[in-house]
Design a protein around this motif. Sequence first.
Motif, PDB file in Angstrom:
ATOM      1  N   ASP A   1       3.932  43.438  -6.050  1.00  0.00           N
ATOM      2  CA  ASP A   1       2.501  43.501  -6.319  1.00  0.00           C
ATOM      3  C   ASP A   1       1.692  43.832  -5.081  1.00  0.00           C
ATOM      4  O   ASP A   1       0.525  44.218  -5.183  1.00  0.00           O
ATOM      5  N   GLU A   2       2.265  43.627  -3.907  1.00  0.00           N
ATOM      6  CA  GLU A   2       1.527  43.934  -2.693  1.00  0.00           C
ATOM      7  C   GLU A   2       1.398  45.437  -2.497  1.00  0.00           C
ATOM      8  O   GLU A   2       0.503  45.920  -1.811  1.00  0.00           O
TER       9      GLU A   2
ATOM     10  N   THR B   1       0.591  49.213  -3.453  1.00  0.00           N
ATOM     11  CA  THR B   1      -0.367  49.910  -4.311  1.00  0.00           C
ATOM     12  C   THR B   1       0.389  50.750  -5.315  1.00  0.00           C
ATOM     13  O   THR B   1       1.289  51.501  -4.962  1.00  0.00           O
ATOM     14  N   GLN B   2       0.057  50.575  -6.580  1.00  0.00           N
ATOM     15  CA  GLN B   2       0.721  51.362  -7.596  1.00  0.00           C
ATOM     16  C   GLN B   2       0.316  52.822  -7.451  1.00  0.00           C
ATOM     17  O   GLN B   2      -0.822  53.151  -7.136  1.00  0.00           O
TER      18      GLN B   2
ATOM     19  N   GLU C   1      -5.508  49.127  -7.907  1.00  0.00           N
ATOM     20  CA  GLU C   1      -4.962  47.853  -7.465  1.00  0.00           C
ATOM     21  C   GLU C   1      -5.449  46.775  -8.416  1.00  0.00           C
ATOM     22  O   GLU C   1      -6.594  46.803  -8.865  1.00  0.00           O
TER      23      GLU C   1
END
Length: 961
Positions: free
Chosen positions: A644-645, A647-648, A658
């Motif tokens: 999750d840290e 950035t997609q 985010e």
Amino acid sequence: RVQVEFYVNENTFKERLKLFFIKNQRSSLRIRLFNFSLKLLTCLLYIVRVLLDNPEEGIGCWECEKQNYTAFNQSTKINWSHIFWVDRKTPLWAVQVSIALISFLETMLLIYLSYKGNIWEQIFRISFILEMINTVPFIITIFWPPLRNLFIPVFLNCWLAKYALENMINDLHRAIQRTQSAMFNQVLILICTLLCLVFTGTCGIQHLERAGEKLSLFKSFYFCIVTFSTVGYGDVTPKIWPSQLLVVIMICVALVVLPLQFEELVYLWMERQKSGGNYSRHRAQTEKHVVLCVSSLKIDLLMDFLNEFYAHPRLQDYYVVILCPTEMDIQVRRVLQIPLWSQRVIYLQGSALKDQDLMRAKMDNGEACFILSSRNEVDRTAADHQTILRAWAVKDFAPNCPLYVQILKPENKFHVKFADHVVCEEECKYAMLALNCVCPATSTLITLLVHTSRGQEGQESPEQWQRMYGRCSGNEVYHIRMGDSKFFMEYEGKSFTYAAFHAHKKYGVCLIGIRREENKSILLNPGPRHIMAASDTCFYINITKEENSAFIFKQEEKQKKKGFAGRGTYDGPSRLPVHSIIASMGTVAMDLQNTECRPANSSKLALPAENGSGNRRPSIAPVLELADTSSLLPCDLLSDQSEDEMTQSDEEGSAVVEYVKGYPPNSPYIGSSPTLCHLLPEKAPFCCLRLDKGCKHNSFEDAKAYGFKNKLIIVSAETAGNGLYNFIVPLRAYYRSRKELNPIVLLLDNKQHHFLEAICCFPMVYYMEGTIDNLDSLLQCGIIYADNLVVVDKESTMSAEEDYMADAKTIVNVQTMFRLFPSLSIITELTHPSNMRFMQFRAKDSYSLALSKLEKKERENGSNLAFMFRLPFAAGRVFSISMLDTLLYQSFVKDYMITITRLLLGLDTTPGSGYLCAMKITEDDLWIRTYGRLFQKLCSSSAEIPIGIYRTESHMFATSE
């Protein structure tokens, strides 16, 4: 200056007398009681006079009249002097004259006070004529002594006594502020009429026969009873024509009066049968009862309530009082005539908004009041408003009576916050439908949990089950993952861990949570480091009914011999408070997304490194009684994981969005529980929420253009009601992996802009207008790219002329989509559970035909879950909210049921509590072999409690196998 005078109309002497004799209920009641006593006394004095009568001494002193009577007697054989003259003793005469004077004066006074301008109307009243006949002759005898032995028909005062009794009963009810019973009054009038007819006939015949064969009073009474009963033995008969004429007159009067009285009584009795009468005050004080308040009572709702309520042995002696404003249904009447229910169920027709009807139901003595909403109403908001008023009325009338309220729409829940237990239908419905998308058969698991098994369901042998379902190679295990509990509690210097308590339970018991006494909140699987206290209440799922099981704790000496006590076990009372959730789990359970703090490719069920020989079953570490904190630490669920840290990004590497964790800023209704969710850093513009139309921020006009990486979840609903918010929250909960969030598309018949404010903070939530019977709408919303399609029951179709046809349109539309998209998982909500058999209907499917026969057998055995073997229900593809009605009923005995269900569904969250998740079992994991070893493996390795299995695929074998 103006002087105000009060009570001007009551200053006159007449008005004061009227107030005392007529208007004031208590004083007029005393007057009528005195008048009634006088009339009874006159009848009694008449009987005394008859018993003391000597006909030969009562003729009088008129010798001329005596000679005429004697001459007349010789020709007609009737001694008329015995009819007109009687033997009345002087003391008896004095008493009768005194009573006559009092009655006469009272009658004149009442005539004066009741005068309204028409004196003839008062004079020609029958009661006034009878008063004059029985009083004026006595007053005349005061001034003319020779008439003291004149016959006066005093026995006619019995009719005046009847009239006074009726008025006295009316005044009595007014004085004590109690509504009179029409049935009681009519029965009283009928009995009094019969007594007056018999008494009048007895006294009249006895007196007239003084001129004949001189019948005694008893023989006259015997003759009247035989005559009125139409027996007519003929041994006692009147001999002279005056008495015979009286008999004819009395029979004619009886033929006119009694049928009218009986007709009125029968009418009132039929009305009483319709309304149900009253629940006895004596029974309410000596027996226990609950009240069920409904708008309309259908047979399905009634049987669900009765079967679930009386499933617990503690409630077998309770009465159920049904308070319903409508007339009893024919099917309901037929069921309530069954001896099993006729002795325990009482139907009252009435409204909960009337104190009179609440008093009939003895609400203030009730053990509980269940108030159910009418879910089949077209206007569900109006149905909730009626439920709210009923709850307010019951709380006002009986503030100490526990309230169990069912509400349809979540925005109305806060109006009944004062109730002891509240179930919101739409909250539970949408949460279950949402969980069904990420874990099949969530609705089935909850349904089985909130229904009590009667031992009928699932009685087939294991061999029969194997033939029905085949062998499993792919399963999903449903378990409660450990919460981030930070509890380290000690009691008198000795620790007792949750894991130790779980490990040493008797076989067949699965401990799922505890409740602290100080904060009253339930914790699901608080973790192995949670230290148990003596005041903790434990919740478990048992393999048998709770009345058939018990926990026996060993003494400390035996524990020391086994080496148990030396490990820091709590040394407290021999028995801990334990509750249970009775459930017949079968092979159905729940599949929820698993989020573990472990490397990406690691497995909870990985084969141990030291495997030994190939023939030996790999060993599994035992569950530690005191947790090893160095090897087992709960992950911090609020911290961002490594995935999750980052950035997609899309396939081209450009940053997209985010997500942040937080509480939704806008709740669509008051009373929604705050839940930590994945949110957008900034609210999305409303134009970007529309899936099928582009805007200035993007030009996408269908689901394909968005290029979603995960499969879609499509929800088809009539309107975006506030309950739909509870569909989104569980799918965006903080414990779900961000990479596995499924896009949600709301396919709405009618859009509502106010709901957009609540959903604009959630990632990947879109809407569009359309219906499921429009193929273009389905393709545009991305049904080809969807894994799950949820069809919510529409409010406008919940009612139909034929009850069970309300689901017809939904079933046919779903069947069409099932044929067009066979790989799509379609989750459907129906109004009636009995229509589940039509889902995914195949006319020539031998498996479905076999289950149909099994369902009939279960229904004959009295099962209230006869449809549980149907494949769509077992797979979680179909659901009816009426199946959750039993959740409210079970809360009467198990007050924790609603709380635990809301925790399982994610509607509520408790700090330190675990949550539901699931794990996939593949062929590589079959080295575990048994469910018991799987249970031990998960408890020892990751502190997770498995609670069931959902079978996802089966092998097909040849017929010979």
